[in-house]
Design a protein around this motif. Structure first.
Motif, short mmCIF file in Angstrom:
data_model
loop_
_atom_site.label_atom_id
_atom_site.label_comp_id
_atom_site.label_asym_id
_atom_site.label_seq_id
_atom_site.Cartn_x
_atom_site.Cartn_y
_atom_site.Cartn_z
N MET A 69 0.78 -1.55 -0.23
CA MET A 69 -0.12 -0.24 -0.38
C MET A 69 1.42 1.30 0.14
O MET A 69 0.44 1.99 -0.20
CB MET A 69 -0.88 0.54 1.26
CG MET A 69 -2.49 -0.67 1.44
SD MET A 69 -2.56 -1.08 2.77
CE MET A 69 -3.64 -2.44 2.62
N ALA A 70 1.97 1.29 0.72
CA ALA A 70 2.86 2.63 0.52
C ALA A 70 3.55 2.74 -0.99
O ALA A 70 4.20 4.08 -0.89
CB ALA A 70 4.25 2.23 2.03
N ALA A 72 2.26 1.56 -3.39
CA ALA A 72 1.18 2.50 -4.32
C ALA A 72 0.34 3.73 -4.55
O ALA A 72 0.83 4.18 -5.53
CB ALA A 72 -0.02 1.35 -4.92
N SER A 73 0.97 3.90 -3.29
CA SER A 73 0.79 5.73 -2.79
C SER A 73 1.98 6.21 -2.93
O SER A 73 2.05 7.22 -3.26
CB SER A 73 0.31 5.83 -1.71
OG SER A 73 0.93 5.22 -1.01
N GLY A 74 3.00 5.76 -3.28
CA GLY A 74 4.27 6.90 -3.92
C GLY A 74 5.41 7.08 -2.94
O GLY A 74 6.46 7.84 -3.00
N LYS A 75 4.78 6.27 -1.79
CA LYS A 75 5.99 6.66 -0.95
C LYS A 75 7.30 5.69 -0.46
O LYS A 75 6.93 4.74 -1.06
CB LYS A 75 4.43 6.61 0.65
CG LYS A 75 3.88 7.55 1.09
CD LYS A 75 3.11 7.05 2.30
CE LYS A 75 1.60 7.70 2.44
NZ LYS A 75 0.88 7.03 3.27
N SER A 146 -9.26 -1.88 5.35
CA SER A 146 -8.24 -1.77 3.95
C SER A 146 -9.41 -2.57 2.86
O SER A 146 -9.07 -2.10 1.63
CB SER A 146 -7.43 -2.38 4.30
OG SER A 146 -7.29 -4.25 4.45
N TYR A 151 -7.93 -0.78 -1.95
CA TYR A 151 -6.34 -1.39 -1.84
C TYR A 151 -6.52 -2.36 -2.37
O TYR A 151 -7.14 -3.41 -2.48
CB TYR A 151 -5.71 -0.99 -0.40
CG TYR A 151 -5.21 0.28 -0.30
CD1 TYR A 151 -4.49 0.80 -0.45
CD2 TYR A 151 -6.42 0.60 0.93
CE1 TYR A 151 -3.67 2.01 0.24
CE2 TYR A 151 -5.92 2.10 1.32
CZ TYR A 151 -4.82 2.67 0.83
OH TYR A 151 -4.86 3.96 1.25
N GLN A 217 -8.19 6.95 6.03
CA GLN A 217 -7.07 5.91 4.68
C GLN A 217 -5.67 6.08 4.74
O GLN A 217 -5.07 5.22 4.69
CB GLN A 217 -8.58 6.19 4.15
CG GLN A 217 -9.76 6.02 3.68
CD GLN A 217 -9.68 5.52 2.49
OE1 GLN A 217 -9.28 5.18 1.37
NE2 GLN A 217 -11.55 5.20 2.01
N PRO A 218 -4.79 7.04 4.86
CA PRO A 218 -3.14 8.03 4.43
C PRO A 218 -2.85 6.71 5.80
O PRO A 218 -1.72 5.98 5.80
CB PRO A 218 -3.20 9.28 4.84
CG PRO A 218 -4.38 9.79 4.36
CD PRO A 218 -6.05 8.37 5.02
#
Length: 271
Positions: A69-70, A72-75, A146, A151, A217-218
């Motif tokens: 998830m991290a 995919a979110s660009g982190k 989740s 996601y 959600q973040p």
């Protein structure tokens, strides 16, 4: 089964799943009605199995999705996982220092927390297992939350697999509370009551976890990792050491391996 569960909200899904895990705790506690003495080797093996399930669930159902998830979110993928994981362990460690409790199979002199001598043994045992059931309930709630968040790394089948795995490992927890109380002369009914009572916290924690994820959600990768860290701390601090206390090292260690394998198969096959 999936079609039936999917029609409910995430909080209701988490509640239904943890009612099952609570039931499994009660099934374990009900062993006091069918057996006068519970074989220590069997109990140590069951505790080892529970430890293996929790370790596998922490990675396959919690940490791995958190990293995905991290990413995919660009982190930076490992940062939420590392922070959440360590915070989960620290949370349980601090809770462990504050809450009066007694680990199953331990004498009263080894009770921990603030002023444990003011509590009865039955209360201390229930508080110990209750404290450790909080992260399990949170983990299930976060897993269902989740899925609702959309996601790709989260699935309803995977959340159900986590609930089934935690249900399996709750069975020996019920035994671990009720059997020692019965050995000390408490009635079968009271021993059962205190044993199942320890699982009551999971539905509440699950609903809180599901609602928190839906609204924030973040924080989901952190929440998943937090639950994983809390569960691993419990395994390392109590479950595995308890399974080795009576000298059944090889049996307990092999049971850990089997528990890990069962949970891995459940998660991969259903998730």
């Amino acid at each position: 089964m999936l079609e039936f569960i999917s029609q409910f909200s995430p909080a209701m899904q988490a509640l239904i799943a943890t009612l099952f895990t609570w039931l499994m705790t009660a099934v374990g506690a009900a062993s006091v009605f069918t057996a006068k003495n519970f074989n220590q080797k069997v109990l140590d093996g069951m505790l080892g199995l529970a430890g293996g399930v929790m370790i596998a669930a922490s990675f396959w159902s919690l940490l791995s999705p958190a990293i995905e998830m991290a990413e995919a979110s660009g982190k930076i993928a490992w940062i939420p996982a590392a922070i959440g994981f360590l915070c989960g362990g620290l949370f349980i460690m601090l809770f462990d220092k504050i809450l009066p409790h007694l680990h199953p199979m331990s004498p009263m002199e080894q009770a921990e927390g603030i002023h444990p001598e003011r509590k009865r043994r039955s209360t201390l045992l229930v508080l110990a297992i209750t404290m450790h059931n909080i992260p399990e309930g949170l983990a299930i709630g976060v897993a269902f939350g989740s899925v609702a968040a959309g996601y790709s790394s989260a699935s309803l089948a995977g959340a159900l697999a986590l609930a089934i795995g935690i249900g399996i490992q709750n069975l020996p927890e019920g035994v671990a509370v009720s059997v020692p109380l019965r050995r000390e002369g408490m009635s079968r009914l009271k021993s059962f009551w205190y044993g199942q009572l320890s699982g009551m916290v999971e539905p509440f924690a699950a609903v809180i976890g599901a609602l928190a994820v839906v609204f924030v959600q973040p924080l989901l990768p952190y929440a998943l990792s937090f639950a994983a860290g809390a569960m691993i701390f419990v395994v390392a601090e109590e479950v595995i050491p308890s399974s080795h206390e009576n000298g059944n090292h090889d049996l307990a260690s092999m049971a850990v391996m089997i528990g890990f394998t069962i949970m891995m198969i459940l998660d991969v096959a259903l998730g």
